[in-house]
Design a protein around this motif. Structure first.
Motif, short mmCIF file in Angstrom:
data_model
loop_
_atom_site.label_atom_id
_atom_site.label_comp_id
_atom_site.label_asym_id
_atom_site.label_seq_id
_atom_site.Cartn_x
_atom_site.Cartn_y
_atom_site.Cartn_z
N VAL A 66 36.97 57.17 51.94
CA VAL A 66 36.90 57.24 53.60
C VAL A 66 37.78 56.55 54.21
O VAL A 66 38.72 57.27 54.98
N CYS A 67 38.23 55.41 53.69
CA CYS A 67 39.24 54.79 54.30
C CYS A 67 40.72 55.62 53.80
O CYS A 67 41.54 55.44 54.64
N ALA A 68 40.87 55.89 52.73
CA ALA A 68 42.05 56.52 52.60
C ALA A 68 42.40 57.83 53.49
O ALA A 68 43.31 57.94 53.94
N LEU A 69 41.19 58.48 53.59
CA LEU A 69 41.31 59.58 54.56
C LEU A 69 41.54 59.31 55.83
O LEU A 69 42.34 59.92 56.44
N VAL A 70 40.79 58.25 56.39
CA VAL A 70 41.04 57.93 57.72
C VAL A 70 42.58 57.45 58.08
O VAL A 70 43.15 57.70 58.87
N VAL A 71 43.00 56.62 57.22
CA VAL A 71 44.46 56.26 57.22
C VAL A 71 45.38 57.42 57.22
O VAL A 71 46.06 57.28 58.00
N LEU A 72 45.20 58.29 56.37
CA LEU A 72 45.92 59.58 56.29
C LEU A 72 46.01 60.20 57.66
O LEU A 72 46.99 60.64 58.08
N SER A 73 44.81 60.37 58.12
CA SER A 73 44.48 61.06 59.42
C SER A 73 45.27 60.65 60.57
O SER A 73 45.94 61.19 61.42
N ALA A 74 45.20 58.89 60.46
CA ALA A 74 45.93 58.27 61.45
C ALA A 74 47.24 58.50 61.62
O ALA A 74 47.99 58.55 62.49
N VAL A 75 47.77 58.41 60.31
CA VAL A 75 49.49 58.29 60.12
C VAL A 75 49.79 59.67 60.42
O VAL A 75 51.12 59.94 61.12
N VAL A 76 49.17 60.84 59.92
CA VAL A 76 49.42 62.17 60.20
C VAL A 76 49.73 62.37 61.75
O VAL A 76 50.45 63.12 62.29
N GLY A 77 48.34 61.93 62.49
CA GLY A 77 48.13 62.13 63.98
C GLY A 77 49.69 61.50 64.63
O GLY A 77 50.10 62.14 65.47
#
Length: 236
Positions: A66-77
């Protein structure tokens, strides 16, 4: 888990997670991180609630994923926001207001970026509205791309993983379960404190500027004398 609806039901973190699941959380994080339409979304309380629901077993995805996917979404955003800013350039500051777009939000993010420099990409993660527009302003300003990536990843880690882990940690505390409504309200209030401070500071500066302008206009010494130092009827 029943939580207090913080505004419309479609903005309530518990409702969003129950309705759209982890995919919905990731889409919201992505949108709030760099899309103009995402500034009103409940990022902080959503991540906190996500971590809490992982701990309590409502979400069965492992916490580290969950943390990894959230960070990825934030960075890509943020990445999308930066590229959008580079493309639209100064035209963003000439865009007229609409229901979902206010020029004052762009100006706030611009001032924030100018004040804090590259580290604003980290600090803005924890300030609603500003976090949506700051990567766009970085693109408009054509910030060095390598520096942008560095601070973007750091900010994504601290905010995305940090707030989610905070929710997961506190989710193990019985007191949090009994007072989750009050805690979510507190998170929202804390997140808007920087906006309130900036608003009050800007209003104070405007008042001082208006007072200085009024004082200058009332001072006779501020009016330049007529040419030659005499009035037109000085000679007889």
């Amino acid at each position: 888990m029943n939580t207090l609806a913080l505004g419309p039901s479609w903005l309530d973190p518990d409702y969003l997670i129950e309705t759209f699941g982890l995919i919905g959380v990731l889409i919201i994080v992505f949108a709030e991180s760099g899309l103009l339409i995402g500034f009103f979304l409940p990022g902080d309380s959503l991540l906190f609630t996500t971590g809490l629901l992982v701990t309590t077993g409502v979400l069965d995805t492992p916490l580290w994923i969950v943390c990894a996917l959230v960070v990825l979404s934030a960075v890509v955003g943020d990445q999308v926001g930066y590229l959008f800013g580079r493309k639209v350039g100064p035209s963003l500051f000439r865009r007229p207001d609409s229901r979902l777009f206010k020029q004052e939000n762009v100006e706030k993010a611009h001032v924030f970026f100018e004040k804090h420099g590259p580290k604003s990409l980290i600090l803005a993660r924890f300030v609603p509205i500003v976090r949506t527009f700051t990567p766009i302003i970085a693109g408009v300003s054509r910030m060095n791309y390598r520096s942008f990536i560095t601070f973007n990843v750091i900010g994504g880690l601290l905010w995305g993983a940090g707030v989610t882990l905070l929710g997961a940690s506190l989710g193990k505390v019985e007191f949090v379960h009994r007072h989750i409504e009050a805690i979510l309200v507190l998170i929202v209030l804390i997140s808007v404190v920087p906006i309130i401070i900036e608003f009050l500071r800007a209003r104070s500066q405007n008042r001082k500027a208006e007072a200085a302008g009024t004082a200058g206009a009332a001072d006779p010494g501020s009016v330049p004398p007529p040419p030659g130092g005499r009035g037109r009827h000085a000679k007889r």
